[in-house]
Design a protein around this motif. Sequence first.
Motif, mmCIF file in Angstrom:
data_model
loop_
_atom_site.group_PDB
_atom_site.id
_atom_site.type_symbol
_atom_site.label_atom_id
_atom_site.label_comp_id
_atom_site.label_asym_id
_atom_site.label_seq_id
_atom_site.Cartn_x
_atom_site.Cartn_y
_atom_site.Cartn_z
ATOM 1 N N GLN A 55 65.644 9.939 49.487
ATOM 2 C CA GLN A 55 65.978 11.335 49.656
ATOM 3 C C GLN A 55 67.383 11.685 49.551
ATOM 4 O OE1 GLN A 55 64.201 13.413 53.162
ATOM 5 N NE2 GLN A 55 62.334 11.978 52.886
ATOM 6 N N LEU A 56 68.313 10.740 49.999
ATOM 7 C CA LEU A 56 69.623 10.857 49.814
ATOM 8 C C LEU A 56 69.872 10.512 48.418
ATOM 9 C CD1 LEU A 56 72.386 10.972 51.218
ATOM 10 C CD2 LEU A 56 72.286 8.582 51.649
ATOM 11 N N GLY A 57 69.483 9.387 47.953
ATOM 12 C CA GLY A 57 69.661 9.358 46.556
ATOM 13 C C GLY A 57 69.387 10.323 45.465
ATOM 14 N N TRP A 58 68.150 10.978 45.518
ATOM 15 C CA TRP A 58 67.998 12.163 44.662
ATOM 16 C C TRP A 58 68.722 13.368 45.023
ATOM 17 C CZ3 TRP A 58 66.498 10.801 40.256
ATOM 18 C CH2 TRP A 58 65.629 9.452 40.070
ATOM 19 N N ALA A 59 69.082 13.877 46.213
ATOM 20 C CA ALA A 59 69.628 14.773 46.744
ATOM 21 C C ALA A 59 71.033 14.842 45.861
ATOM 22 C CB ALA A 59 69.841 15.028 48.162
ATOM 23 N N ARG A 60 71.868 13.743 46.156
ATOM 24 C CA ARG A 60 73.132 13.494 45.598
ATOM 25 C C ARG A 60 73.039 13.483 44.023
ATOM 26 N NH1 ARG A 60 75.427 8.729 49.563
ATOM 27 N NH2 ARG A 60 76.758 9.859 50.726
ATOM 28 N N ARG A 61 71.972 12.957 43.219
ATOM 29 C CA ARG A 61 71.846 13.029 41.794
ATOM 30 C C ARG A 61 71.682 14.214 41.375
ATOM 31 N NH1 ARG A 61 68.518 8.605 42.948
ATOM 32 N NH2 ARG A 61 69.424 6.584 42.345
ATOM 33 N N ALA A 62 71.021 15.026 42.353
ATOM 34 C CA ALA A 62 70.646 16.769 41.740
ATOM 35 C C ALA A 62 71.726 17.598 41.889
ATOM 36 C CB ALA A 62 69.591 17.314 42.647
ATOM 37 N N ALA A 63 72.813 17.276 43.150
ATOM 38 C CA ALA A 63 73.841 17.949 43.195
ATOM 39 C C ALA A 63 74.998 17.751 42.054
ATOM 40 C CB ALA A 63 74.536 17.686 44.416
ATOM 41 N N ALA A 64 74.933 16.484 41.756
ATOM 42 C CA ALA A 64 75.728 15.828 40.495
ATOM 43 C C ALA A 64 75.442 16.544 39.222
ATOM 44 C CB ALA A 64 76.008 14.383 40.408
ATOM 45 N N ALA A 65 74.149 16.642 39.004
ATOM 46 C CA ALA A 65 73.503 17.060 37.604
ATOM 47 C C ALA A 65 73.870 18.476 37.574
ATOM 48 C CB ALA A 65 72.098 16.614 37.549
ATOM 49 N N TYR A 66 73.544 19.132 38.629
ATOM 50 C CA TYR A 66 73.703 20.608 38.372
ATOM 51 C C TYR A 66 75.213 21.312 38.734
ATOM 52 C CZ TYR A 66 68.715 21.476 37.534
ATOM 53 O OH TYR A 66 67.365 21.234 37.090
ATOM 54 N N ASP A 67 75.846 20.402 39.453
ATOM 55 C CA ASP A 67 77.255 20.770 39.912
ATOM 56 C C ASP A 67 77.209 21.807 40.960
ATOM 57 O OD1 ASP A 67 79.837 20.420 40.051
ATOM 58 O OD2 ASP A 67 80.500 21.791 38.508
ATOM 59 N N GLU A 68 76.121 21.980 41.831
ATOM 60 C CA GLU A 68 76.070 22.765 42.682
ATOM 61 C C GLU A 68 75.604 22.132 44.104
ATOM 62 O OE1 GLU A 68 76.777 25.922 41.877
ATOM 63 O OE2 GLU A 68 76.526 25.934 39.825
ATOM 64 N N VAL A 69 75.515 22.933 45.065
ATOM 65 C CA VAL A 69 75.249 22.317 46.405
ATOM 66 C C VAL A 69 73.669 22.466 46.282
ATOM 67 C CG1 VAL A 69 75.010 22.955 48.898
ATOM 68 C CG2 VAL A 69 77.061 23.182 47.731
ATOM 69 N N VAL A 70 72.842 21.157 46.843
ATOM 70 C CA VAL A 70 71.663 21.149 46.838
ATOM 71 C C VAL A 70 71.080 21.077 48.317
ATOM 72 C CG1 VAL A 70 69.656 19.611 46.224
ATOM 73 C CG2 VAL A 70 71.509 20.304 44.455
ATOM 74 N N LEU A 71 70.134 21.886 48.727
ATOM 75 C CA LEU A 71 69.832 21.668 50.002
ATOM 76 C C LEU A 71 67.837 21.375 50.016
ATOM 77 C CD1 LEU A 71 69.900 24.383 52.926
ATOM 78 C CD2 LEU A 71 67.689 23.359 52.411
ATOM 79 N N LEU A 72 68.007 19.834 50.173
ATOM 80 C CA LEU A 72 66.786 19.272 50.034
ATOM 81 C C LEU A 72 66.205 19.532 51.350
ATOM 82 C CD1 LEU A 72 64.552 17.732 48.622
ATOM 83 C CD2 LEU A 72 65.800 15.584 49.132
ATOM 84 N N LYS A 73 65.152 20.292 51.450
ATOM 85 C CA LYS A 73 64.342 20.677 52.664
ATOM 86 C C LYS A 73 63.331 19.577 53.060
ATOM 87 C CE LYS A 73 62.942 24.524 50.716
ATOM 88 N NZ LYS A 73 62.358 25.953 50.435
ATOM 89 N N GLY A 74 63.563 19.277 54.029
ATOM 90 C CA GLY A 74 62.471 18.101 54.974
ATOM 91 C C GLY A 74 62.541 18.214 56.284
#
Length: 460
Positions: A354-373
């Motif tokens: 979860q940590l790795g993919w949340a960081r990847r998404a934030a970098a890819a979209y250049d936005e804050v990503v809130l990964l619910k869980g």
Amino acid sequence: MRRAHTVEQVRRAEGELVGRLPEGALMQRAAHGLATAVADLLGASYGARVLLLVGGGDNGGDALYAGAVLARRGTSVQAVLLSERTHEAGLDALRRAGGRVVAPDGARRPDVVVDGIVGIGGRPGLRPEVAQVLAGLAGVPVVAVDVPSGVDVDTGRLAGAHVRADVTVTFGTHKVAHLVDPAAEAAGVVHLVDLGLDLPEPVIEALQAEDVAALLPRPGPFDHKYTRGVVGVRAGSAAYPGAAVLCTSAAVSGLAGMVRYLGSAADAVRARHPEVVVSEGRVQAWVVGSGGDADAEQALADALADGVPAVVDADALAHLAPHPDASRGLVLTPHAGELARMLDVEREEVESDQLGWARRAAAAYDEVVLLKGRHTLVAHPDGRVRATTSGVPWLAVAGAGDVLAGLVGSLLAAGLEPYDAASVGSWLHGAAAALAADGGPLQASGVADAIPATVRRLLG
């Protein structure tokens, strides 16, 4: 605030401290803290039975010294040595205090198992013979030393057999595996023993009540509804009008000055919240996508055209393209399945890292990503991450995400930066759920209704 550091950061800080202390002093501090936690779990340590599972590293030494402390208090302590290399001074201390070394099949069934198998430098997974010993102790409460053996300490991932602890006693600082699932779930309740380490900036933070209170926007004596922020909601659809009601229920909880609604569920929203304004007009932030169905694509386009911060949720996420060169001030709020679709990977991959993919998404979209869980992660494009630990399992109900989106949107409109709005909103969402549940089941509408009372308690 809880702060989590990497293994390298911890080892460097421990090395600097060891040079200023008498030999063995740091391990003695850790061992006494561990012994206290085991005694607390036992309730009455005199006459109780404790089994130490001892590996070859410093965690094994911590376990042995803690066993010696317990043995001197009248606890029956046995140790199973699971490595050819043993911390000799700790083993000698245990024997001198009356503890005994036994073979795995010679140990009496204990009241508590102490997991001192693998330390923070160990590789993920456990050897088959160690896993077999653990299997034979199923049902016995486990206290893990520093981290549950077998987890990936710096990522929160699991790879193969690992310990599932009821309590984890960690030293100096939290580690990533204490805050990030799936490893965090295996850690149980985490108890921190302060060692006085001089630590650098953490890699992960977890806001606590005092941090949220400090960040929470509060009205001044001359504020009015417009200066406090207007949040616009483009949510709901013919198929899902309830999503609009739940989203506006959180948005109208009082953290922003005013709520506008635009969408096909206007009648349902007005019936539940007459204070919501159903008309076009200026807003300071948008919430878009919750229950949006076929309306989500156009709603997203309209919201982005305004050029104000926005929460992008649910159905709208499918229509948002990565934009890695210029942040638009968005908070993206996917669950694991939605994030997997955003990054074109399998859901299982996201759930396991979860940590790795949340960081990847934030970098890819250049936005804050809130990964619910269970432990929601808020990832900033610059690499910062906050974990939310305030929720309860009862929060896993339909509509809870709609409430979260409206809550985060109201904080954006009130002036918080996206990273803070997402972090504070996620914490308040979890705390409101705990208040609404009161130890039992809840509905998403109850979470929204509990937001004002949660804020009052926080500021009281």
